[in-house]
Design an enzyme around this catalytic site. Structure first.
Site, PDB file in Angstrom:
ATOM      1  N   ASP A 154      -1.735  37.290  22.998  1.00 55.08           N
ATOM      2  CA  ASP A 154      -0.736  36.450  23.212  1.00 55.08           C
ATOM      3  C   ASP A 154      -0.137  36.181  24.619  1.00 55.08           C
ATOM      4  OD1 ASP A 154       1.516  34.818  23.019  1.00 55.08           O
ATOM      5  OD2 ASP A 154       2.309  35.513  20.893  1.00 55.08           O
ATOM      6  N   ASP A 196       0.818  -1.279  -0.125  1.00 50.80           N
ATOM      7  CA  ASP A 196      -0.084   0.086  -0.071  1.00 50.80           C
ATOM      8  C   ASP A 196       0.872   1.306   0.056  1.00 50.80           C
ATOM      9  OD1 ASP A 196      -2.386   1.258   0.045  1.00 50.80           O
ATOM     10  OD2 ASP A 196      -2.563   1.268   2.087  1.00 50.80           O
TER      11      ASP A 196
END
Length: 570
Positions: free
Chosen positions: A458, A44
């Site tokens: 912030d 795969d």
């Protein structure tokens, strides 16, 4: 052909290619004579870029998004291969298993809109991982390739031949695979198991607790009772520790859970079960066989109930895994199945190159993300906050405080629960501007309140809003010591005498085990940090050193520890 001496060993073997890929069939057909089964080959291929795994596009718009993400960037193509060699001896099946993966780096040129849509309209991207086929028209998008070109096509032929050479070494030779005898040929669904305990020669060692429930393993194997069962050779290796095996196998159970959430299996079965595998497959637009396999494993993991009438959710699945449940962790599952899983798949490269690989929680680390990526993180945080908000809000009596500031409060789930519990309290949610902008899209258990306010900022640089009580919840678990001390010092400096600081963090796994709860692997929330989880005693000492007094600790439900300290007078 240089590979003929190796490939020639398969000329008279019966070979099964366990793949529907026409590319792999073409590569192997050109390399050898396919006849009919002694050897089973499975493979795969995935494409990964920036920590994300790109599957096959579902439509043209999805193909466009994939190719745009690859434009001008390097990405990795991984192919995993399993070779199962079977032979019959004295009425028993003798198997040899080899597993490997190959990585190739591909760099795309900068792609114009015109070129992108011209390629998409060709139809080629629709059945290919990452949305392109390098062996055809997609080759015009590629600037360079580092590694095996055929690996990008879908099968690493060079590495495959090396593994074949190893597979056909004489038994007992250095590097030769171990052989395992079975009384009969195993069913097709057990081939995946051949690469686990059997291929590793775990012999007389104990199987992990979930060995019969891993992907492909819903039928537990019978335990080995003979000391010498590997072709008559005694396994001299010491027994493997169950905990070590649980760590090795754990990712399989995780991926099953995350995949079932991604396909909305638990949504389909909520309030509708029991349903047959065919019913579920129809609703999630998947194959019946693949769906039944997934449902069986979910049942083995305890996520679903299985009866003669079909499958239905367990109480836990309906409560926490269905996306529309009040205490749903569906968003957290999606976050771990996306950026977190993608980041961990790049661990090997990150270690070699010294790059960061553990995603930091979004609110503390300003960096560029798309709106969808920000929302994905917020959904994860929102689900966990809704699950724990009541316990955090009531761990202590907070009625003496009239104003609070939840630092990194994300969607405001805890803030709304706080104002619901304390009628005099005003709460400010302080978080990054991009988070605050999107917070209104989320609903909480409590009714919206005018006493909850959102302020963008912030944590690392902006002044903190004034408050009588500062709250930090599930925020500090993976912070390094210097950053943790820096933030707590800033909070302490913003606290007036009598102001409080409330910390809520995931309880360490050792304490959960002592309390009788299911044990988590050590450091579940701190993987990649190199640090053990901080217990309540550690936070108590930290706050005391920063001038907080009367520091108390309490449990919040079964998941969190909560610590509350009051700022002393100078």
């Amino acid at each position: 052909m240089l590979l003929c001496p190796v490939i020639g060993k398969l000329q008279h073997k019966r070979v099964v290619l366990a793949s529907s890929s026409p590319r792999r069939q073409e590569i192997l057909s050109n390399a050898k004579d396919l006849r009919a089964p002694d050897v089973v080959i499975g493979a795969d291929t995935i494409v990964a870029v920036g920590g994300l795994i790109l599957e096959k596009p579902v439509d043209k718009q999805d193909a466009y998004r994939m190719l745009l993400r690859l434009s001008g960037k390097e990405h990795s193509v991984f192919t995993g291969v399993t070779i199962v060699h079977c032979r019959s001896k004295d009425g028993q099946l003798d198997t040899e298993v080899s597993e490997f993966y190959e990585e190739t780096t591909v760099k795309f040129s900068e792609l114009s809109e015109e070129l992108l849509w011209e390629y998409i309209d060709s139809g080629e991207p629709m059945d290919k991982a990452g949305g392109y086929g390098i062996q055809a028209l997609g080759g015009m998008l590629v600037e360079y390739v580092r590694g095996d070109f055929l690996n990008v096509v879908g099968f690493p032929l060079n590495r495959f031949c090396k593994e074949l050479a190893r597979l056909y070494r004489a038994p007992g030779a250095p590097g030769a695979p171990r052989r395992v005898q079975r009384d009969s040929i195993p069913a097709v669904h057990t081939f995946e198991e051949l690469g686990d305990a059997d291929a590793e020669g775990s012999g007389s060692g104990p199987a992990p607790a979930n060995a019969g429930r891993e992907a492909g393993g819903v039928r537990p194997r019978a335990p080995r009772t003979r000391e010498a069962d590997l072709n008559g050779v005694t396994d001299s290796q010491p027994p493997l520790l169950a905990g070590l095996l649980e760590l090795m196998y754990g990712f399989k159970a995780s991926k099953v859970l995350l995949t079932a959430c991604k396909l909305n299996v638990f949504d389909v079965l909520k309030d509708r079960g029991p349903l047959t595998a065919a019913d579920v497959a129809r609703k999630i637009d998947a194959s019946v066989g693949g769906t039944e396999h997934l449902l069986d494993i979910c049942a083995a993991l305890g996520l679903l109930d299985k009866s003669d009438r079909g499958y239905s959710n367990t109480e836990t699945a309906s409560l926490h895994l269905a996306s529309d449940s009040e205490q749903s962790l569906h968003g957290l599952a999606a976050y771990h199945d996306g950026p977190v899983w993608g980041a961990f798949t790049q661990l090997g490269r990150a270690v070699r190159e010294g790059a960061a690989w553990t995603p930091e929680p979004l609110p503390q680390a300003p960096h560029e993300r798309s709106t969808e990526e920000t929302l994905q993180f917020m959904r994860a945080s929102h689900g966990l906050s809704k699950l724990t908000a009541q316990h955090v809000a009531t761990a202590f009596d907070l009625s003496p405080f009239t104003s609070a500031c939840h630092l990194g409060g994300c969607t405001g789930a805890l803030a709304h629960k706080l104002v619901q519990e304390y009628p005099r309290l005003q709460v400010t949610v302080f978080d990054l501007p991009e988070v605050v902008k999107l917070a209104g899209d989320f609903q909480t258990d409590a009714q919206p309140s005018e006493r909850v306010h959102f302020v963008p900022g912030d944590l690392s640089s902006d002044s903190l809003p004034p408050a009588d009580l500062y709250v930090l919840c599930s925020l500090l678990h993976d912070w390094p010591e210097d950053r943790l001390h820096g933030l707590l010092s800033r909070v302490s400096g913003s606290c007036k005498p009598g102001a409080g600081l409330l910390l809520a963090e995931l309880a360490p796994a050792e304490e959960e085990a002592a309390g009788g709860a299911a044990r988590r692997p050590p450091g579940l929330r701190t993987l990649g940090t190199g640090r053990r989880p901080r217990g309540p005693g550690r936070y108590q000492r930290l706050l005391q050193r920063l001038g907080f007094q009367d520091v108390q600790a309490a449990r919040a439900g079964g998941l969190l520890h909560v610590v509350l300290g009051t700022r002393a007078a100078p």
